[in-house]
Motif scaffolding. Sequence first.
Motif, PDB file in Angstrom:
ATOM      1  N   SER A 151       0.840  -1.196   0.000  1.00 25.66           N
ATOM      2  CA  SER A 151       0.000   0.000   0.000  1.00 25.66           C
ATOM      3  C   SER A 151       0.877   1.249   0.000  1.00 25.66           C
ATOM      4  CB  SER A 151      -0.902   0.012   1.243  1.00 25.66           C
ATOM      5  OG  SER A 151      -1.644   1.207   1.294  1.00 25.66           O
ATOM      6  N   ILE A 152       0.539   2.204  -0.875  1.00 25.48           N
ATOM      7  CA  ILE A 152       1.325   3.446  -0.951  1.00 25.48           C
ATOM      8  C   ILE A 152       0.452   4.668  -0.648  1.00 25.48           C
ATOM      9  CG2 ILE A 152       2.950   2.483  -2.628  1.00 25.48           C
ATOM     10  CD1 ILE A 152       1.416   4.105  -4.776  1.00 25.48           C
ATOM     11  N   TRP A 153      -0.721   4.450  -0.076  1.00 25.14           N
ATOM     12  CA  TRP A 153      -1.654   5.558   0.136  1.00 25.14           C
ATOM     13  C   TRP A 153      -1.113   6.572   1.147  1.00 25.14           C
ATOM     14  CZ3 TRP A 153      -5.487   6.404  -3.124  1.00 25.14           C
ATOM     15  CH2 TRP A 153      -5.931   5.340  -3.905  1.00 25.14           C
ATOM     16  N   ILE A 154      -0.421   6.116   2.175  1.00 24.10           N
ATOM     17  CA  ILE A 154       0.158   7.046   3.162  1.00 24.10           C
ATOM     18  C   ILE A 154       1.194   7.937   2.499  1.00 24.10           C
ATOM     19  CG2 ILE A 154       1.577   7.194   5.240  1.00 24.10           C
ATOM     20  CD1 ILE A 154       0.213   4.684   6.245  1.00 24.10           C
ATOM     21  N   GLN A 155       2.028   7.343   1.634  1.00 25.68           N
ATOM     22  CA  GLN A 155       3.041   8.135   0.926  1.00 25.68           C
ATOM     23  C   GLN A 155       2.395   9.155  -0.009  1.00 25.68           C
ATOM     24  OE1 GLN A 155       3.068   4.869   1.484  1.00 25.68           O
ATOM     25  NE2 GLN A 155       5.134   3.993   1.474  1.00 25.68           N
ATOM     26  N   LEU A 156       1.303   8.779  -0.667  1.00 25.43           N
ATOM     27  CA  LEU A 156       0.610   9.717  -1.549  1.00 25.43           C
ATOM     28  C   LEU A 156       0.020  10.887  -0.762  1.00 25.43           C
ATOM     29  CD1 LEU A 156      -1.242   7.285  -4.003  1.00 25.43           C
ATOM     30  CD2 LEU A 156       0.700   8.767  -4.518  1.00 25.43           C
ATOM     31  N   LYS A 157      -0.485  10.608   0.432  1.00 26.47           N
ATOM     32  CA  LYS A 157      -1.011  11.675   1.282  1.00 26.47           C
ATOM     33  C   LYS A 157       0.103  12.615   1.720  1.00 26.47           C
ATOM     34  CE  LYS A 157      -4.876   8.964   3.090  1.00 26.47           C
ATOM     35  NZ  LYS A 157      -5.473   8.311   4.295  1.00 26.47           N
ATOM     36  N   THR A 158       1.268  12.035   2.054  1.00 26.10           N
ATOM     37  CA  THR A 158       2.416  12.853   2.458  1.00 26.10           C
ATOM     38  C   THR A 158       2.873  13.763   1.332  1.00 26.10           C
ATOM     39  OG1 THR A 158       3.145  11.097   3.968  1.00 26.10           O
ATOM     40  CG2 THR A 158       4.769  12.774   3.364  1.00 26.10           C
ATOM     41  N   LEU A 159       2.962  13.199   0.120  1.00 30.69           N
ATOM     42  CA  LEU A 159       3.357  14.006  -1.041  1.00 30.69           C
ATOM     43  C   LEU A 159       2.336  15.110  -1.310  1.00 30.69           C
ATOM     44  CD1 LEU A 159       4.655  11.330  -3.583  1.00 30.69           C
ATOM     45  CD2 LEU A 159       5.990  13.002  -2.320  1.00 30.69           C
ATOM     46  N   SER A 160       1.072  14.815  -1.131  1.00 28.87           N
ATOM     47  CA  SER A 160       0.018  15.818  -1.341  1.00 28.87           C
ATOM     48  C   SER A 160       0.224  17.001  -0.407  1.00 28.87           C
ATOM     49  CB  SER A 160      -1.364  15.198  -1.100  1.00 28.87           C
ATOM     50  OG  SER A 160      -1.617  14.150  -2.000  1.00 28.87           O
ATOM     51  N   LEU A 161       0.507  16.711   0.853  1.00 32.50           N
ATOM     52  CA  LEU A 161       0.701  17.774   1.845  1.00 32.50           C
ATOM     53  C   LEU A 161       1.967  18.579   1.560  1.00 32.50           C
ATOM     54  CD1 LEU A 161      -0.341  15.871   5.091  1.00 32.50           C
ATOM     55  CD2 LEU A 161      -1.650  17.597   3.838  1.00 32.50           C
ATOM     56  N   ILE A 162       3.027  17.896   1.097  1.00 33.67           N
ATOM     57  CA  ILE A 162       4.277  18.602   0.781  1.00 33.67           C
ATOM     58  C   ILE A 162       4.055  19.594  -0.349  1.00 33.67           C
ATOM     59  CG2 ILE A 162       6.585  18.321  -0.210  1.00 33.67           C
ATOM     60  CD1 ILE A 162       6.752  15.646   1.286  1.00 33.67           C
ATOM     61  N   LEU A 163       3.395  19.151  -1.414  1.00 29.24           N
ATOM     62  CA  LEU A 163       3.174  20.024  -2.562  1.00 29.24           C
ATOM     63  C   LEU A 163       2.217  21.166  -2.249  1.00 29.24           C
ATOM     64  CD1 LEU A 163       3.064  17.505  -5.541  1.00 29.24           C
ATOM     65  CD2 LEU A 163       4.629  19.413  -5.270  1.00 29.24           C
ATOM     66  N   THR A 164       1.176  20.901  -1.461  1.00 31.42           N
ATOM     67  CA  THR A 164       0.236  21.965  -1.116  1.00 31.42           C
ATOM     68  C   THR A 164       0.880  22.983  -0.182  1.00 31.42           C
ATOM     69  OG1 THR A 164      -0.664  20.584   0.653  1.00 31.42           O
ATOM     70  CG2 THR A 164      -1.821  20.572  -1.438  1.00 31.42           C
ATOM     71  N   LYS A 165       1.827  22.534   0.623  1.00 33.70           N
ATOM     72  CA  LYS A 165       2.542  23.430   1.545  1.00 33.70           C
ATOM     73  C   LYS A 165       3.357  24.458   0.770  1.00 33.70           C
ATOM     74  CE  LYS A 165       6.106  23.461   5.130  1.00 33.70           C
ATOM     75  NZ  LYS A 165       7.038  22.626   5.943  1.00 33.70           N
ATOM     76  N   TYR A 166       3.941  24.043  -0.379  1.00 38.96           N
ATOM     77  CA  TYR A 166       4.790  24.938  -1.152  1.00 38.96           C
ATOM     78  C   TYR A 166       4.041  25.706  -2.225  1.00 38.96           C
ATOM     79  CZ  TYR A 166       9.033  23.094   0.912  1.00 38.96           C
ATOM     80  OH  TYR A 166      10.014  22.771   1.792  1.00 38.96           O
ATOM     81  N   HIS A 167       2.706  25.556  -2.220  1.00 45.39           N
ATOM     82  CA  HIS A 167       1.895  26.291  -3.186  1.00 45.39           C
ATOM     83  C   HIS A 167       1.915  27.781  -2.858  1.00 45.39           C
ATOM     84  CE1 HIS A 167      -1.483  27.185  -5.841  1.00 45.39           C
ATOM     85  NE2 HIS A 167      -1.977  27.893  -4.864  1.00 45.39           N
ATOM     86  N   THR A 168       1.969  28.631  -3.878  1.00 45.61           N
ATOM     87  CA  THR A 168       1.973  30.083  -3.654  1.00 45.61           C
ATOM     88  C   THR A 168       0.876  30.728  -4.451  1.00 45.61           C
ATOM     89  OG1 THR A 168       3.549  30.391  -5.464  1.00 45.61           O
ATOM     90  CG2 THR A 168       4.446  30.140  -3.238  1.00 45.61           C
TER      91      THR A 168
END
Length: 330
Positions: A313-330
Amino acid sequence: MNTFYDNLINNLKNQLLSVYILQGKEIILCQESEKIICIYAQKQGYSNKKYFYPINELEWKHIFLIYQMQNIFLKKIILIITIFINDVKNDNYKYIIILLKRINKNIILIIKCYENYFFKKNKIFLHHTYMLGTIVNCVINNKIEFILWFERKINDLKIIMNKKTKKLLYQYYENNLFSLSKILEVISLIYFNSIIKIENIRNIITDEGLFTAYQWAQSVLNGNGIQAIRILNLLHKNNYEPLILIRVLQKILIKIIYQSHNIRTEQKKITKINNNNQILENYNKKKYIHLIYKIIKILTFLEIKIKTNKKCSIWIQLKTLSLILTKYHT
């Protein structure tokens, strides 16, 4: 032979073929076609199914080995191979043609490609396919076909709804068969054997609506972390294929990198994917390109991981990546 999704059941009633090529951008139609073919195949003794997502020669050789073993032990099996559009190259055509030449009565071969009419580009492939099976075009070409599919779906699920409710669903899920199909399944469970009114489903479609990989990617790149995580949770709950999520996000991030190097991209396709030109502008900055390269490497690692171990299962990793990218959104 070449047919459309609508004619598949009638064709299966007449004859079960050895090869079915499912092509089209409507993922739900490909999934439904696969399910229908497997039902008819299982009635004729094809009780086992194996799934493959080949991306290199080694993985294709593994499929050839399965072919050989089935021929030796005379076991009936359904092989389901998914070819992603970026992987449909000359080498893959070569491997598929080898499979077609080795076809035997113990194997039903289903090949899926989520692209409209892509296999028309290779005449040799078409020749071998038509000798053994058919290509099923999983597409909705116009609004009339969309409505016909919708009416057939609610009849299959035995849903009763008034015209206002139908109109709301038309408007809310237009050009999104996957989400519409899933929400209809939810509605059929909640309001079984009763007339559904617009008031009954208004909250469902706003709070529990199911989404696609593109909508998840759009939420991530628009900086909407809460929405992105909610979509991932719903997709996970409904057994959505995580490889599709990886490929969609990879494709968009690569386009951002291309634009950062002033490489000309197909603007219409980008707009279709994210419906928001600001997405590329938000991430097309030098300080974010390094992050995007890292994310692409991580996505590639996850892709290899899930292909190596299908139960992983890679769903936790996908959630982590989602949060990382949204954090750097400007």
